[in-house]
Design a protein around this motif. Structure first.
Motif, PDB file in Angstrom:
ATOM      1  N   GLU A 251      -3.823  31.915 -29.305  1.00 28.82           N
ATOM      2  CA  GLU A 251      -4.215  31.960 -30.715  1.00 28.82           C
ATOM      3  C   GLU A 251      -5.319  30.965 -31.055  1.00 28.82           C
ATOM      4  O   GLU A 251      -5.852  30.996 -32.165  1.00 28.82           O
TER       5      GLU A 251
ATOM      6  N   GLN B  27      -7.291  42.729 -28.279  1.00 24.49           N
ATOM      7  CA  GLN B  27      -6.397  42.163 -29.281  1.00 24.49           C
ATOM      8  C   GLN B  27      -7.167  41.421 -30.373  1.00 24.49           C
ATOM      9  O   GLN B  27      -6.620  40.545 -31.043  1.00 24.49           O
TER      10      GLN B  27
ATOM     11  N   TRP C 127      -7.966  36.459 -32.115  1.00 23.58           N
ATOM     12  CA  TRP C 127      -6.946  37.027 -31.245  1.00 23.58           C
ATOM     13  C   TRP C 127      -5.624  37.194 -31.969  1.00 23.58           C
ATOM     14  O   TRP C 127      -5.168  36.290 -32.667  1.00 23.58           O
ATOM     15  N   GLU C 128      -4.995  38.361 -31.806  1.00 20.29           N
ATOM     16  CA  GLU C 128      -3.737  38.672 -32.486  1.00 20.29           C
ATOM     17  C   GLU C 128      -2.599  38.806 -31.482  1.00 20.29           C
ATOM     18  O   GLU C 128      -2.711  39.534 -30.492  1.00 20.29           O
TER      19      GLU C 128
ATOM     20  N   CYS D   2       1.349  39.588 -25.387  1.00 21.29           N
ATOM     21  CA  CYS D   2       1.636  39.682 -26.818  1.00 21.29           C
ATOM     22  C   CYS D   2       3.042  39.199 -27.117  1.00 21.29           C
ATOM     23  O   CYS D   2       3.835  38.921 -26.209  1.00 21.29           O
TER      24      CYS D   2
ATOM     25  N   LYS E 160       0.596  39.912 -32.325  1.00 22.61           N
ATOM     26  CA  LYS E 160       1.505  41.017 -32.645  1.00 22.61           C
ATOM     27  C   LYS E 160       0.821  42.366 -32.457  1.00 22.61           C
ATOM     28  O   LYS E 160      -0.239  42.614 -33.023  1.00 22.61           O
TER      29      LYS E 160
END
Length: 434
Positions: free
Chosen positions: A135, A319, A140-141, A161, A143
């Motif tokens: 993160e 992501q 960038w994610e 993830c 979830k």
């Protein structure tokens, strides 16, 4: 309202008196606890009885299955690439200091056509979390929907993830309870907790990195070996090809401990460089994952020729992250210098991990924020010769008032002079005995 099949007090009494729980008792108590019928204080008593009296393998396996049954199961059977089904393999580490191995490992394995559905977690206490590290990459994610995970695995081959709330919810509830009742160390509960999530995830094969040493959850080799053997057998009994490496965690892995700094080091490894211990463990775990999937190659080649880096860049972009973005930089730095000349013989992983946490890289509670730029950069590792006044490590943070407590601990974390301990990084390989 239908009557319950069992009474929680009877189940607790059975284990308190060193008896074996039946399959039906285990199924009921996990389901009833998830539903709220079994109270926290009752499950606390049962967890302590398990901690004190242990469980037979049959009980542990059934406990794990009951936790899997409490939620959804993912299925990666539909993943195809270039018109054919893709094998899936995953890795789980029991947690350490400077352990950024997942970051280069997932794209490295994917570079050889084996998909890696890496469901990861956040850091708590002195151990860092993979999601916290990633993160620090802008955009960038963590979830993703299950559908998106399958889509990325089919195209890119690797995804890192957060696990969805639907996977083994009983384990999530029980884990929080164990944390406040001093039953975290119960090996049957550790093994079933880890394996319930990994098997519910639906991977085809699994490699476990079971760490031992001051910075690890398991401090002594006998307990770590016992945990590794139990988890390997649980995986085998569940139909998932599982192996484990027992690895040293007395000294931090690599030269960075934190979030953004560990991402930088992972990228160095993917570029064909990086610290030798990080490269060694990454390649060893990749080889295990690939062999479990029927691929016999030297994974180091994909670090040298750029294939793993290509997968990394695509994986990050998938992501929402920018693989070219500048990572967060700290507002303040402080250098810890060698007080004398000699050989650095010890660098305590636990104390370095706690110091990094004190700088803001970790959290005391799950809801606490972390600083992306906080951490520690090491300038020497055990075995290196240092001179008086030479920098040993650089501390980084956005809140300089944190320096004092971190530096105070780090002054106790290293030894210069004395006898050099040369622990091998990879202590043993654990496979099923049946």
């Amino acid at each position: 309202m239908a009557a319950e099949l069992f009474d929680a007090v009877d189940v607790i009494r059975t284990k308190r008196d060193r008896g074996e729980l039946t399959d039906e008792q285990i199924d009921w108590v996990i389901d009833a606890y998830t539903r709220g019928v079994v109270a926290d204080e009752q499950m606390s008593a049962l967890a302590m009885a398990i901690f004190l009296n242990g469980m037979e393998h049959r009980e542990i396996f059934r406990w794990m299955k009951a936790m899997i049954a409490s939620g959804e199961r993912l299925n990666f059977e539909s993943i195809v690439g270039e018109g054919k089904k893709i094998a899936t393999s995953d890795k789980h580490s029991t947690g350490g200091v400077g352990d950024k191995i997942t970051l280069p490992l997932a794209p490295l394995v994917a570079a050889y056509g084996v998909a890696v559905p890496q469901l990861s977690g956040r850091g708590l206490g002195h151990t860092g979390g993979t999601l916290d590290k990633l993160e620090s990459i802008p955009g960038w994610e963590a979830k993703l929907s299950n559908e998106r995970v399958v889509e990325i695995l089919g195209s890119t081959g690797a995804v890192i993830c957060a696990a969805g709330d639907g996977l083994a919810p009983a384990d999530k509830k029980l884990y929080a309870l164990r944390d406040v009742t001093s039953t975290v160390e119960a090996i049957p509960l550790i093994a079933s907790s880890i394996m319930s999530k990994k098997i519910a995830e639906g991977t085809g094969s699994l490699v476990l990195d079971v760490k031992v040493g001051s910075g690890a959850f398991m401090k002594d080799e006998d307990h770590a070996r016992k945990l590794a053997k139990i988890m390997v057998e649980l995986g085998r009994d569940a139909g998932v090809k599982t192996t484990a490496l027992l690895t040293d965690m007395n000294t931090p892995l690599g030269l960075t401990v934190g979030n953004a700094c560990e991402v930088e080091e992972a990228v160095e490894v993917l570029a064909g460089g990086g610290p030798s211990d990080v490269v060694e463990l990454t390649v060893a775990l990749a080889r295990e994952m690939l062999l479990s999937s029927g691929v016999d190659v030297d994974p180091a080649e994909a670090l040298k020729d750029g294939r793993a880096m290509d997968v990394w860049r695509t994986m990050i972009a998938d992501q929402g992250g920018d693989p070219d973005a500048r990572l967060p930089q700290p507002k303040e730095t402080l250098t810890v210098k060698a007080p004398s000349s000699g050989v650095l013989t010890e660098l305590d992983a636990y104390k370095v991990g706690v110091a990094s946490w004190r700088l803001g890289a970790g959290r005391a509670r799950k809801e606490d924020p972390v600083q992306a730029a906080a951490g520690i950069k090491l300038h020497a590792k055990p075995g290196d010769t240092v001179a008086e006044g030479q920098p040993l490590m650089t501390l980084t943070t956005d809140t300089p008032e944190r320096f004092e407590r971190a530096e105070e601990l780090l002054q106790e974390a290293f030894t210069i002079g004395g006898e050099q301990k040369n622990n091998p990084l990879i202590i043993d390989r654990i496979v099923s005995s049946r």
